[in-house]
Design an enzyme around this catalytic site. Structure first.
Site, short mmCIF file in Angstrom:
data_model
loop_
_atom_site.label_atom_id
_atom_site.label_comp_id
_atom_site.label_asym_id
_atom_site.label_seq_id
_atom_site.Cartn_x
_atom_site.Cartn_y
_atom_site.Cartn_z
N HIS A 70 -9.30 10.70 -5.01
CA HIS A 70 -8.15 9.88 -6.57
C HIS A 70 -7.88 8.78 -6.34
O HIS A 70 -7.94 8.05 -6.93
CB HIS A 70 -7.46 10.38 -6.18
CG HIS A 70 -5.43 10.85 -6.93
ND1 HIS A 70 -5.67 11.00 -7.76
CD2 HIS A 70 -4.78 10.05 -6.75
CE1 HIS A 70 -4.68 10.19 -9.05
NE2 HIS A 70 -4.48 9.86 -8.13
N ARG A 113 -0.39 -6.16 4.84
CA ARG A 113 -0.47 -6.65 3.90
C ARG A 113 0.51 -7.18 2.43
O ARG A 113 0.46 -7.90 1.71
CB ARG A 113 -1.85 -6.40 2.48
CG ARG A 113 -3.14 -6.48 3.83
CD ARG A 113 -4.00 -5.76 3.15
NE ARG A 113 -5.57 -5.58 3.68
CZ ARG A 113 -5.44 -5.02 5.35
NH1 ARG A 113 -4.25 -4.18 5.71
NH2 ARG A 113 -6.83 -5.27 5.37
#
EC number: 2.5.1.78
Length: 155
Positions: A88, A127
């Protein structure tokens, strides 16, 4: 020879940030980084607008609508797509990436891809403001650079 470059001086620019609510632990940090980056580079707080969408898949539509409004010099799309047990995430990341690129090409307004795609939550956290910097801050500086570059190209 003429060389065209953008600057990191954001004064006078109007910027919209479109943020995914999905994985909001991460996207809130990306948003903080983007706002910080814009403010540090001179974009006035009242020239920054924020729109929330359910997930990264919905980013392109709202980015496109904002770009078409002619109110913004650049749009920043922020999201976090994290690998799960199925494929997905690949479909969501591909649709977001392609759609955001199309916004820039169709409207002429820079739409910056600030969607992080990671294998796990730890990489996403890195991040969004720890070891790997903050990709929201990086997206903000890219938005300023592209907006000022296009202003120069347009004369």
């Amino acid at each position: 020879m003429t060389i065209y470059e953008g600057t990191y001086i954001g004064s006078g620019l109007r910027i919209a940030i479109v943020v995914s609510r999905w994985n909001d632990l991460i996207t809130n940090r990306l948003l903080e980084g983007a706002r910080d980056g814009l403010l540090r580079h001179g974009v006035a707080a009242d020239h920054i607008d924020i729109a929330w969408v359910p997930g990264s898949f919905e980013l392109p539509l709202v980015c496109h609508r904002l770009a078409e409004s002619s109110r913004y010099d650049a749009i920043i799309a922020l999201g976090a797509v994290i690998r799960g047990a199925t494929t997905h995430h690949e479909h969501v990341a591909a649709a977001a990436s392609s759609g955001i690129a199309q916004v820039s090409l169709q409207t002429g307004v820079p739409c910056i891809f600030g969607v992080i795609t990671t294998d796990n939550i730890e990489q996403a956290i890195e991040r969004a403001g720890t070891k790997a910097g903050n990709k929201g801050f990086e997206a903000a500086t890219a938005a300023i650079e592209m907006a000022t570059l296009l202003q120069r190209l347009n004369g």
